[in-house]
Design an enzyme around this catalytic site. Structure first.
Site, PDB file in Angstrom:
ATOM      1  N   LYS A  38       0.984  -1.084   0.028  1.00  0.00           N
ATOM      2  CA  LYS A  38      -0.060   0.017  -0.002  1.00  0.00           C
ATOM      3  C   LYS A  38       0.784   1.228  -0.058  1.00  0.00           C
ATOM      4  O   LYS A  38       1.961   1.121   0.233  1.00  0.00           O
ATOM      5  CB  LYS A  38      -1.077  -0.025   1.193  1.00  0.00           C
ATOM      6  CG  LYS A  38      -0.024  -0.055   2.681  1.00  0.00           C
ATOM      7  CD  LYS A  38      -1.068  -0.141   3.547  1.00  0.00           C
ATOM      8  CE  LYS A  38      -0.448  -0.134   5.003  1.00  0.00           C
ATOM      9  NZ  LYS A  38      -1.184  -0.104   6.240  1.00  0.00           N
ATOM     10  N   TYR A 264      12.216  31.472   5.363  1.00  0.00           N
ATOM     11  CA  TYR A 264      11.323  32.139   5.945  1.00  0.00           C
ATOM     12  C   TYR A 264      11.244  32.571   7.077  1.00  0.00           C
ATOM     13  O   TYR A 264      11.501  31.622   7.986  1.00  0.00           O
ATOM     14  CB  TYR A 264       9.945  31.313   5.382  1.00  0.00           C
ATOM     15  CG  TYR A 264       9.754  31.361   3.721  1.00  0.00           C
ATOM     16  CD1 TYR A 264       9.558  32.546   2.855  1.00  0.00           C
ATOM     17  CD2 TYR A 264       9.653  29.918   3.307  1.00  0.00           C
ATOM     18  CE1 TYR A 264       9.448  32.292   1.846  1.00  0.00           C
ATOM     19  CE2 TYR A 264       9.403  29.983   1.750  1.00  0.00           C
ATOM     20  CZ  TYR A 264       9.168  31.085   1.117  1.00  0.00           C
ATOM     21  OH  TYR A 264       9.006  31.109  -0.170  1.00  0.00           O
TER      22      TYR A 264
END
Length: 368
Positions: A38, A264
């Site tokens: 998965k 940032y």
């Protein structure tokens, strides 16, 4: 190994084979093996991983959702594929692509029987999911009579498997609870088998269950994280080889003066003259903001360099003060020697989350 020139996730299929064979050595020759592929095979590539596992003669696959199973079928995978969390809207596709649904609730059982009957199926294989204490999906033990009554009223489906999921098989402090789960599973599955008058495949153990609870291997075991090189303990990790290595390069080097900032919100401030490097990957590639602010590090020419400031969408910055490197040099985030488990743990998360987060825009390179 050749120098990489862009952000690349190297996937070593020889390591996959090693892990598969190691886990198989823990089992009797009669025990079937299910490989969990998965989430793009835990962040790698589900089709390529499944092809290699088919070559190694695995018995079963499991995915979380229907579309993942369809991708495997379109990729040429022919072994049985168990869909662990099917949704009723996908039942027609499940039947169309010969996928095996996990049946975990009254709603799902009733609706899948209706779909199977509408498609004129006879003995379509299903696996019953029992809830033995994880309390996530599954029938509770007191719902057995309901299950049996529904099955008695139709020939459209047949119980191919009965399974459950261990909540803490890696945790030695939870042995009592794990034994409780094993005994509950044995009791309820035997009750169902006696009423069915035939014996479906029983599977309970995940990777840690394979290693720690051999008495609970039953007819089949499931392995996910173990295939990809992680055994949920430092001792077992030494016996496995990580399949995936995430590498990138130094894009640009900066020389900061004391007091200058990086990134940032100016979250990194140089306390002294500092050399930094910018790398071409960020939270859009799966290296989330939790890894910034010097919580973890990468490897540059054999030296560790902390990730500094805020991780950006497409870039992150590292402190390479004292490290001899140049633009274009290779950087390793995690791999065989530099563990994804350590990289993740340093930031307060787990290897599962890290490796399954690697974006599909990151180039995959296979080592055969």
């Amino acid at each position: 190994m050749a120098q990489i020139h862009e952000t690349t996730l190297e996937i070593d299929l020889k390591a996959l084979a090693h892990n598969y064979n190691y886990l198989s050595s823990k089992l009797s020759s009669a025990t079937k093996k299910l490989g969990v592929v998965k989430a793009f095979a835990y962040g790698s590539d589900s089709v390529e991983i499944a092809k290699k596992l088919e070559e190694l003669e695995i018995d079963f696959f499991a995915v979380a959702y229907t579309q993942e199973g369809i991708t495997l079928r379109k990729g040429g995978i022919r072994k049985p594929i168990l869909v662990l969390h099917p949704q009723s809207t996908n039942f027609d596709e499940i039947i169309q692509h010969c996928l095996t649904p996990s049946i975990y609730s009254k709603f799902v059982l009733e609706h899948f029987i209706a779909s199977a009957e509408a498609h004129k199926q006879n003995h379509y294989p299903i696996h019953l999911k029992l809830n033995t204490g994880l309390n996530r999906l599954g029938f509770d033990p007191d719902e057995v009579n309901y299950i049996l009554q529904q099955l008695k009223n139709t020939s459209s489906v047949k119980v191919e498997g009965i399974f459950s999921h261990l909540a803490a098989s890696e945790d030695p402090n939870e042995k009592d609870f794990t034994h409780y789960q094993i005994e509950t599973y044995k009791k309820v599955s035997e009750e169902i088998i006696e009423a069915l008058n035939y014996k479906p495949i029983r599977h309970l153990c995940n990777t840690s269950g394979i290693i720690n609870y051999p008495e609970a291997h039953f007819e089949m075991v499931r392995t996910g994280i173990g295939l990809y090189g992680f055994g949920n303990s430092a001792e077992e990790d030494k016996k496995l080889i990580p399949v995936a290595s995430l590498k990138t390069i130094v894009s640009q080097i900066h020389h900061l003066k004391k007091g200058e900032t990086v990134g940032y919100n100016r979250k990194f401030k140089a306390e002294k003259d500092t050399k930094t490097a910018t790398l071409p990957l960020g939270h859009a590639d799966g290296i989330n903001r939790i890894y910034g602010m010097q919580k973890t590090n990468v490897e540059v020419n054999g030296k560790l360099a902390p990730i500094i400031g805020n991780v950006c969408m497409d870039m992150l910055m590292i402190d390479i003060t004292g490290i001899d490197c140049k633009e274009g040099d290779e950087v390793i985030l995690f791999g065989k020697e530099k563990s994804a488990e350590n990289f993740a743990n340093n930031a307060g998360t787990i290897s599962y989350e890290l490796i399954t987060s690697i974006s599909q825009r990151v180039k995959r390179k296979f080592i055969y």
